[in-house]
Motif scaffolding. Structure first.
Motif, mmCIF file in Angstrom:
data_model
loop_
_atom_site.group_PDB
_atom_site.id
_atom_site.type_symbol
_atom_site.label_atom_id
_atom_site.label_comp_id
_atom_site.label_asym_id
_atom_site.label_seq_id
_atom_site.Cartn_x
_atom_site.Cartn_y
_atom_site.Cartn_z
ATOM 1 N N GLY A 35 0.799 -1.216 -0.071
ATOM 2 C CA GLY A 35 -0.025 -0.094 -0.160
ATOM 3 C C GLY A 35 0.791 1.200 0.160
ATOM 4 O O GLY A 35 0.318 2.302 0.019
ATOM 5 N N MET A 36 2.210 1.213 0.216
ATOM 6 C CA MET A 36 3.026 2.281 0.207
ATOM 7 C C MET A 36 4.058 2.190 -0.834
ATOM 8 O O MET A 36 3.865 3.001 -1.770
ATOM 9 C CB MET A 36 3.911 2.372 1.505
ATOM 10 C CG MET A 36 2.987 2.749 2.677
ATOM 11 S SD MET A 36 4.052 2.661 4.233
ATOM 12 C CE MET A 36 3.959 1.024 4.588
ATOM 13 N N LEU A 37 4.855 1.367 -1.201
ATOM 14 C CA LEU A 37 5.655 1.281 -2.315
ATOM 15 C C LEU A 37 5.459 -0.155 -3.218
ATOM 16 O O LEU A 37 5.865 -0.268 -4.116
ATOM 17 C CB LEU A 37 7.139 0.965 -1.716
ATOM 18 C CG LEU A 37 7.464 2.058 -0.761
ATOM 19 C CD1 LEU A 37 9.044 1.799 -0.217
ATOM 20 C CD2 LEU A 37 7.601 3.237 -1.678
ATOM 21 N N SER A 38 4.566 -0.853 -2.775
ATOM 22 C CA SER A 38 3.983 -1.892 -3.843
ATOM 23 C C SER A 38 2.457 -2.239 -3.556
ATOM 24 O O SER A 38 1.950 -1.934 -2.544
ATOM 25 C CB SER A 38 5.072 -3.249 -3.341
ATOM 26 O OG SER A 38 4.664 -3.643 -2.134
ATOM 27 N N GLU A 39 2.121 -3.224 -4.266
ATOM 28 C CA GLU A 39 0.608 -3.640 -4.299
ATOM 29 C C GLU A 39 0.521 -4.677 -3.171
ATOM 30 O O GLU A 39 1.519 -5.303 -3.214
ATOM 31 C CB GLU A 39 -0.051 -4.008 -5.470
ATOM 32 C CG GLU A 39 -0.269 -3.032 -6.509
ATOM 33 C CD GLU A 39 -1.286 -1.907 -6.081
ATOM 34 O OE1 GLU A 39 -2.297 -2.495 -5.630
ATOM 35 O OE2 GLU A 39 -0.985 -0.631 -6.177
ATOM 36 N N PRO A 40 -0.355 -4.790 -2.531
ATOM 37 C CA PRO A 40 -0.586 -6.109 -1.469
ATOM 38 C C PRO A 40 -0.249 -7.378 -2.235
ATOM 39 O O PRO A 40 -0.769 -7.331 -3.327
ATOM 40 C CB PRO A 40 -1.863 -5.807 -0.891
ATOM 41 C CG PRO A 40 -2.222 -4.601 -1.078
ATOM 42 C CD PRO A 40 -1.780 -4.047 -2.147
ATOM 43 N N ILE A 41 0.517 -8.418 -1.622
ATOM 44 C CA ILE A 41 0.727 -9.647 -2.230
ATOM 45 C C ILE A 41 0.163 -10.600 -1.277
ATOM 46 O O ILE A 41 0.655 -10.692 -0.150
ATOM 47 C CB ILE A 41 2.060 -9.808 -2.553
ATOM 48 C CG1 ILE A 41 2.274 -8.702 -3.591
ATOM 49 C CG2 ILE A 41 2.438 -11.097 -2.887
ATOM 50 C CD1 ILE A 41 4.192 -8.677 -3.770
#
Length: 245
Positions: free
Chosen positions: A95-101
């Motif tokens: 949610g900050m530097l990447s999409e949730p995985i």
């Protein structure tokens, strides 16, 4: 040693410059093209090359790319020899530097996920130090108070090679065990970006708590905002230390 750094951002650019200055033959590539490599990185002797030409003939490949995108390089790595050591420097900030995985949110260790996506083993290193720390606080071996960086990987030989490169960049390498244990150096554990010495680091790794550390990681936007404009490296390190007191 022939080293390729993929990713010319704050971490990758710094590592390319540091390793080149240490005497290694360094190529640096970026998905944005050779023009993305800063001039100061090339002043060290590192050479900018196209991404598609970057991995062949390397002893070591350092991945300094956003977390979660390693799978996009799987075809590029398909022809890379098994003996080539791949080092992962990425961190997961959903949610900050990447999409949730989902797999990582459900407990899969970050670099184990990256290794699966890439289709080959990786070593985890340089992820647990701020870009500013890496750029400005490396010192020669034996210097009192030298900052330590944990290194994790399943191959003892690959782990030792990565540790030697950490030493070349000005930090004491610490053998942090297998890749499955590298969650102890993920954001925002007590060992993560807290500038600990070789004597202090083992206790910090042992104190890691996956649930708590994830909560600390997810509170980063609020804590960082509280630092005000233009926080220093010392400000950020103190913020990270304070979260575990």
């Amino acid at each position: 040693m022939k080293i390729t750094v993929i990713g010319a951002g704050a971490i990758g650019g710094n590592l390319a410059a540091k390793l080149s200055t240490a005497g290694h033959d360094v190529r640096v590539a970026d998905a944005r093209g050779r023009e993305a490599v800063a001039a100061e990185v090339l002043e060290s002797g590192a050479r900018a090359v196209p991404l598609e030409e970057s991995v062949q003939g390397s002893d070591v490949i350092v991945l300094s790319i956003p977390f979660g995108v390693a799978g996009q390089l799987a075809d590029l790595f398909a022809s890379v020899p098994e003996e080539t050591v791949v080092i992962d420097t990425a961190n997961y900030y959903p949610g900050m530097l990447s999409e949730p995985i989902e797999a990582v949110d459900n407990g899969q260790v970050e670099s184990v996920y990256t290794a699966e996506q890439l289709g080959r083993p990786v070593v985890k290193a340089w992820n647990a130090a701020l870009a500013g720390t890496q750029r400005t606080r490396g010192v020669p071996a034996g210097t009192p108070g030298r900052i330590a960086i944990p290194v994790a990987g399943d191959s003892e030989e690959a782990r030792k090679l990565a540790m030697s490169l950490v030493d070349d960049t000005g930090f004491d390498p610490y053998d942090a065990g297998t890749l499955a244990d590298s969650w102890r150096q993920q954001p925002n554990s007590p060992a993560y970006c807290t500038e600990l010495t070789l004597d202090e680091l083992p206790a910090a790794l042992a104190a890691a708590d996956r649930a708590k550390d994830a909560r600390v990681r997810d509170s980063l936007p609020e804590r960082f905002a509280a630092l005000g404009a233009d926080p220093t490296v010392d400000d950020v390190v103190e913020m990270n230390r304070a979260a575990h007191r």
